[in-house]
Scaffold this motif. Structure first.
Motif, PDB file in Angstrom:
ATOM      1  N   TYR A  19       0.803  -1.225   0.000  1.00  0.00           N
ATOM      2  CA  TYR A  19       0.000   0.000   0.000  1.00  0.00           C
ATOM      3  C   TYR A  19       0.839   1.279   0.000  1.00  0.00           C
ATOM      4  O   TYR A  19       0.274   2.378  -0.111  1.00  0.00           O
ATOM      5  CB  TYR A  19      -0.948  -0.008   1.201  1.00  0.00           C
ATOM      6  CG  TYR A  19      -1.944  -1.130   1.125  1.00  0.00           C
ATOM      7  CD1 TYR A  19      -3.070  -1.045   0.325  1.00  0.00           C
ATOM      8  CD2 TYR A  19      -1.725  -2.315   1.835  1.00  0.00           C
ATOM      9  CE1 TYR A  19      -3.962  -2.099   0.227  1.00  0.00           C
ATOM     10  CE2 TYR A  19      -2.605  -3.370   1.737  1.00  0.00           C
ATOM     11  CZ  TYR A  19      -3.727  -3.263   0.930  1.00  0.00           C
ATOM     12  OH  TYR A  19      -4.609  -4.312   0.832  1.00  0.00           O
ATOM     13  N   ARG A  21       2.639   2.713  -2.154  1.00  0.00           N
ATOM     14  CA  ARG A  21       2.666   3.504  -3.395  1.00  0.00           C
ATOM     15  C   ARG A  21       1.412   4.314  -3.638  1.00  0.00           C
ATOM     16  O   ARG A  21       1.386   5.183  -4.515  1.00  0.00           O
ATOM     17  CB  ARG A  21       2.859   2.551  -4.582  1.00  0.00           C
ATOM     18  CG  ARG A  21       1.799   1.464  -4.634  1.00  0.00           C
ATOM     19  CD  ARG A  21       2.069   0.448  -5.729  1.00  0.00           C
ATOM     20  NE  ARG A  21       1.437  -0.815  -5.421  1.00  0.00           N
ATOM     21  CZ  ARG A  21       0.937  -1.615  -6.358  1.00  0.00           C
ATOM     22  NH1 ARG A  21       1.004  -1.268  -7.636  1.00  0.00           N
ATOM     23  NH2 ARG A  21       0.399  -2.758  -6.023  1.00  0.00           N
ATOM     24  N   PHE A  22       0.349   4.084  -2.861  1.00  0.00           N
ATOM     25  CA  PHE A  22      -0.942   4.664  -3.219  1.00  0.00           C
ATOM     26  C   PHE A  22      -1.160   6.079  -2.692  1.00  0.00           C
ATOM     27  O   PHE A  22      -2.278   6.576  -2.698  1.00  0.00           O
ATOM     28  CB  PHE A  22      -2.078   3.739  -2.762  1.00  0.00           C
ATOM     29  CG  PHE A  22      -2.127   2.450  -3.539  1.00  0.00           C
ATOM     30  CD1 PHE A  22      -2.507   2.453  -4.874  1.00  0.00           C
ATOM     31  CD2 PHE A  22      -1.742   1.255  -2.952  1.00  0.00           C
ATOM     32  CE1 PHE A  22      -2.528   1.273  -5.608  1.00  0.00           C
ATOM     33  CE2 PHE A  22      -1.761   0.074  -3.672  1.00  0.00           C
ATOM     34  CZ  PHE A  22      -2.154   0.084  -5.012  1.00  0.00           C
ATOM     35  N   ASP A  24      -0.040   8.478  -4.371  1.00  0.00           N
ATOM     36  CA  ASP A  24      -0.263   9.230  -5.603  1.00  0.00           C
ATOM     37  C   ASP A  24      -0.763   8.337  -6.730  1.00  0.00           C
ATOM     38  O   ASP A  24      -0.704   8.707  -7.901  1.00  0.00           O
ATOM     39  CB  ASP A  24       1.019   9.947  -6.031  1.00  0.00           C
ATOM     40  CG  ASP A  24       2.133   8.985  -6.445  1.00  0.00           C
ATOM     41  OD1 ASP A  24       2.001   7.767  -6.183  1.00  0.00           O
ATOM     42  OD2 ASP A  24       3.132   9.462  -7.025  1.00  0.00           O
ATOM     43  N   THR A  25      -1.254   7.141  -6.384  1.00  0.00           N
ATOM     44  CA  THR A  25      -1.742   6.180  -7.370  1.00  0.00           C
ATOM     45  C   THR A  25      -3.163   5.764  -7.010  1.00  0.00           C
ATOM     46  O   THR A  25      -3.443   5.457  -5.847  1.00  0.00           O
ATOM     47  CB  THR A  25      -0.838   4.926  -7.396  1.00  0.00           C
ATOM     48  OG1 THR A  25       0.499   5.319  -7.726  1.00  0.00           O
ATOM     49  CG2 THR A  25      -1.328   3.913  -8.415  1.00  0.00           C
ATOM     50  N   GLU A  26      -4.052   5.764  -8.001  1.00  0.00           N
ATOM     51  CA  GLU A  26      -5.441   5.390  -7.755  1.00  0.00           C
ATOM     52  C   GLU A  26      -5.527   3.916  -7.359  1.00  0.00           C
ATOM     53  O   GLU A  26      -4.859   3.058  -7.947  1.00  0.00           O
ATOM     54  CB  GLU A  26      -6.279   5.642  -9.011  1.00  0.00           C
ATOM     55  CG  GLU A  26      -7.782   5.602  -8.784  1.00  0.00           C
ATOM     56  CD  GLU A  26      -8.272   6.742  -7.925  1.00  0.00           C
ATOM     57  OE1 GLU A  26      -9.233   6.531  -7.155  1.00  0.00           O
ATOM     58  OE2 GLU A  26      -7.698   7.843  -8.007  1.00  0.00           O
ATOM     59  N   PHE A  27      -6.369   3.630  -6.348  1.00  0.00           N
ATOM     60  CA  PHE A  27      -6.540   2.260  -5.852  1.00  0.00           C
ATOM     61  C   PHE A  27      -7.799   1.674  -6.483  1.00  0.00           C
ATOM     62  O   PHE A  27      -8.889   2.244  -6.376  1.00  0.00           O
ATOM     63  CB  PHE A  27      -6.662   2.270  -4.335  1.00  0.00           C
ATOM     64  CG  PHE A  27      -6.670   0.908  -3.691  1.00  0.00           C
ATOM     65  CD1 PHE A  27      -5.528   0.138  -3.670  1.00  0.00           C
ATOM     66  CD2 PHE A  27      -7.823   0.411  -3.097  1.00  0.00           C
ATOM     67  CE1 PHE A  27      -5.514  -1.113  -3.069  1.00  0.00           C
ATOM     68  CE2 PHE A  27      -7.825  -0.832  -2.492  1.00  0.00           C
ATOM     69  CZ  PHE A  27      -6.676  -1.599  -2.476  1.00  0.00           C
ATOM     70  N   THR A  28      -7.674   0.523  -7.161  1.00  0.00           N
ATOM     71  CA  THR A  28      -8.778  -0.066  -7.910  1.00  0.00           C
ATOM     72  C   THR A  28      -9.087  -1.475  -7.414  1.00  0.00           C
ATOM     73  O   THR A  28      -8.337  -2.070  -6.643  1.00  0.00           O
ATOM     74  CB  THR A  28      -8.429  -0.135  -9.403  1.00  0.00           C
ATOM     75  OG1 THR A  28      -7.365  -1.099  -9.595  1.00  0.00           O
ATOM     76  CG2 THR A  28      -7.968   1.229  -9.924  1.00  0.00           C
ATOM     77  N   HIS A  31      -6.315  -3.850  -7.947  1.00  0.00           N
ATOM     78  CA  HIS A  31      -5.282  -3.888  -6.916  1.00  0.00           C
ATOM     79  C   HIS A  31      -5.697  -4.797  -5.762  1.00  0.00           C
ATOM     80  O   HIS A  31      -4.849  -5.474  -5.169  1.00  0.00           O
ATOM     81  CB  HIS A  31      -4.997  -2.475  -6.404  1.00  0.00           C
ATOM     82  CG  HIS A  31      -4.308  -1.610  -7.405  1.00  0.00           C
ATOM     83  ND1 HIS A  31      -4.835  -0.423  -7.842  1.00  0.00           N
ATOM     84  CD2 HIS A  31      -3.131  -1.779  -8.068  1.00  0.00           C
ATOM     85  CE1 HIS A  31      -4.006   0.126  -8.728  1.00  0.00           C
ATOM     86  NE2 HIS A  31      -2.973  -0.671  -8.879  1.00  0.00           N
TER      87      HIS A  31
END
Length: 211
Positions: A19, A21-22, A24-28, A31
């Motif tokens: 977790y 990296r999230f 600045d990364t959208e969590f989908t 993932h």
């Protein structure tokens, strides 16, 4: 300080940092599926990860709750002043230099009461077991049995060689000036008091800085 949703399968990567990296990364949903694939459940076994940074990263806990809402979490706490010094020493040993940015980060990691309040917003307290590092050192068998029982595992017989020291730090501890030590004790004290409210069996006699 650490989180664990079960025991890791032998040979698995202990600290997944999934977790991290999230920020600045959208969590989908994809993932979530990726995360589940890291933790197969063979019959009669449980598995999980141990990533201390999740307690410190404000986005990690809510995302973990989305992906694994029934997870059981282990949280390991240590005298925050001792953790601060140990954390900087560990960083220095790996990177050969330390500056004020690492010191600020090391201070922030020691606010366990605040972090545990955040965890309880997303996980019921019954899903969270808080262990005290110093108690684990004093009576490792009791700590292991308590942990195994929490995870629904057979607590007897106790695991062997629990008193063996692993990955002992050989580096000389980074010095903490007297003014910084006094400042940190004063800074942490309200949070330690909050942690003691959340964890009634926390033994502050084992934290002489705050006893």
């Amino acid at each position: 300080l650490s989180l664990h949703d079960a025991l890791p399968i032998s040979g698995a990567h202990k600290e997944r940092h999934f977790y991290s990296r999230f920020f600045d990364t959208e969590f989908t949903n994809g993932h979530i599926e990726d995360y589940h694939r890291w933790f197969p459940r063979p019959p009669g076994m449980v598995c999980g990860e141990w990533t201390p940074q999740y307690m410190h990263q404000p986005w990690a806990i809510p995302l973990l709750a989305k992906a694994a809402p029934q997870a059981k979490l282990l949280v390991l706490v240590r005298d925050p002043l001792e953790r601060y010094q140990s954390g900087l020493t560990h960083y220095l040993a790996r990177h050969h230099e330390v500056d004020d940015r690492q010191a600020v980060d090391a201070v922030a990691r020691g606010f366990y009461g605040r972090q545990l309040d955040h965890v309880h917003r997303f996980f019921h307290p019954d899903q969270v077991l808080v262990l005290q590092y110093e108690q684990c050192r004093t009576d490792p068998v009791a700590a292991a049995q308590r942990t195994f029982a929490f995870l629904g595992l057979d607590a007897t017989p106790a695991p062997a060689r629990l008193d063996a020291q692993v990955n002992a730090t050989r580096a000389t501890k980074i010095p903490v000036p007297a003014h910084q030590r006094a400042n940190l004790i004063d800074l942490y004290r309200p949070d330690v008091e909050r942690l003691a409210e959340l964890v009634p069996d926390l033994d502050l006699d084992l934290w002489p800085n705050f006893a």
